[in-house]
Structures are given as structure tokens and as C-alpha cells.
Motif scaffolding. Structure first.
Motif, PDB file in Angstrom:
ATOM      1  N   SER A 187       0.837  -1.201   0.000  1.00 17.81           N
ATOM      2  CA  SER A 187       0.000   0.000   0.000  1.00 17.81           C
ATOM      3  C   SER A 187       0.871   1.251   0.000  1.00 17.81           C
ATOM      4  O   SER A 187       0.561   2.235  -0.676  1.00 17.81           O
ATOM      5  N   ASP A 238      -7.435  -0.546   1.636  1.00 21.20           N
ATOM      6  CA  ASP A 238      -6.614  -1.525   2.346  1.00 21.20           C
ATOM      7  C   ASP A 238      -7.506  -2.185   3.399  1.00 21.20           C
ATOM      8  O   ASP A 238      -7.826  -1.589   4.421  1.00 21.20           O
ATOM      9  N   ASP A 281      -7.399   3.356   4.412  1.00 24.56           N
ATOM     10  CA  ASP A 281      -6.828   2.313   5.261  1.00 24.56           C
ATOM     11  C   ASP A 281      -7.842   1.893   6.316  1.00 24.56           C
ATOM     12  O   ASP A 281      -8.109   2.627   7.270  1.00 24.56           O
TER      13      ASP A 281
END
Length: 206
Positions: A18, A111, A30
């Protein structure tokens, strides 16, 4: 906008991938960071966690004692499910808010550690799985994160199997490789993501 789901088992190196994607220009959302935000001191999320698990999961500063909570939920699937039922809806709501702030032609990388476990693949245009052998995962968790082998194995066991993650992958990034090889692979993947983000939209089928 291209919506990408990025996942991988604990210790597989997803955070490094990432980081590299962000360096190339991806907009990162995230889930782990958001999960910490939604249970910060003073939030309804933290109040719900304390109601479910008791004040023993609070640290001296009034914040969530994450290692203590982790030791409880990762050893008990039912308790882990309770925690997920509190945190995941809050994370999903905040993730959608952040996504709407991105540019129309952005590559937005979500993510999401538990993407496979929660059957979320359909939410994304494509899914990238960062893959590493269980031996590599265990070594990284013990050597780099300072976990005991028992704790590391428990956390790995609480996640989806390697096979289940790979089954939902549109793109696999092998991270049983040196950093230089990983950087080359991510560069190639980024080129593909940009190509897809800027491809003309296909008209709906009659």
C-alpha cells in the motif's frame, strides 16, 4: 474512479504494498487506521466495545488497550464476531465518505485486512491479494513485530486461509521476494491500474 480492494494475511506485507501504491499516486483508504479512529476515546464505537467486553479493555489513559482486546477476541471466534459487528459498520461508513472525496479519475485503494473473511470482494472493481507463505508470515510476525509464536499463529488462524484469499484475487502480488522484486511488481501493477482507471466506460448491454 477505479475502486481497488487490497488484502493479504497478517505478516504478508500488505502495508508495504500500500505504501508503494501511494508513492505511485494511489488514494489510500486504510481500514485499520479508520478502525482505530472509530473506537478512539469519546466515540460511540469505544462505548459500544466497552459495553460488550467490559472496562478491562481500557488502558490507563481511557483509550482502548488493543493488545488486551486482541488477546480476548483472537482466541474466541464468537467474541471476535461481536467486535466485528461493532467496528465494521462504522469503518464501512467512514470509508464511503472518504471515497466520495477522491477525484473522478483516481485509483482508490481500500486496504482491507478482512476483505476475504467478510466477503467484500463485490464492493470493488478488482481485488489485489498480497501473498506470502505461512512460514514467511510467521517469521515476520515473530521477528519484526515481536509477537510470541503462539500469538502469531492464533492471529493467522483467525483469518481466512491462504486459498480463500487467492480465490478472490484478480491480481496476486507475491511477497516472498526481495524488496527490489516487490517494487518492480508493484510498478507493473500500478501501470495496469492506471490503464483500467482511464479506460473508456463500456455502455450497458441491451
Amino acid at each position: 474512479m477505479l475502486k481497488v480492494g487490497l488484502t493479504g494475511g497478517i505478516g504478508a506485507g500488505k502495508s508495504e504494498v500500500s505504501r508503494l501504491l501511494v508513492a505511485h499516486g494511489a488514494v489510500l483508504i486504510d481500514a485499520d487506521r479508520i478502525a482505530r479512529e472509530v473506537v478512539a476515546p469519546g466515540t460511540p464505537g469505544l462505548a459500544a466495545v466497552v459495553e460488550a467486553f467490559g472496562e478491562d479493555v481500557l488502558g490507563a489513559d481511557g483509550g482502548l488497550d488493543r493488545p488486551k482486546l486482541g488477546s480476548i477476541v483472537f482466541a474466541d471466534p464468537e467474541k471476535l464476531a461481536v467486535l466485528n459487528s461493532i467496528v465494521h459498520p462504522l469503518v464501512g461508513r467512514r470509508s464511503r465518505e472518504l471515497e466520495t472525496e477522491a477525484a473522478d479519475d483516481a485509483v482508490v485503494v481500500h486496504d482491507v485486512p478482512l476483505l476475504a473473511e467478510n466477503a467484500l470482494a463485490a464492493l470493488y472493481d478488482l481485488v489485489i491479494v498480497v501473498d506470502a507463505s505461512p512460514e514467511t508470515q510467521l517469521d515476520r510476525l515473530v521477528r519484526l513485530r515481536g509477537m510470541t509464536e503462539e500469538d502469531a499463529r492464533a492471529r493467522m488462524a483467525a483469518q481466512a486461509t491462504r486459498e480463500k484469499r487467492l480465490a478472490i484475487a484478480d491480481i496476486v502480488i507475491d511477497n516472498d521476494v526481495p524488496l527490489e522484486a516487490l517494487e518492480r511488481r508493484v510498478r507493473d501493477v500500478w501501470a495496469e491500474l492506471v490503464r483500467r482507471a482511464h479506460a473508456p466506460q463500456q455502455p450497458p448491454q441491451e
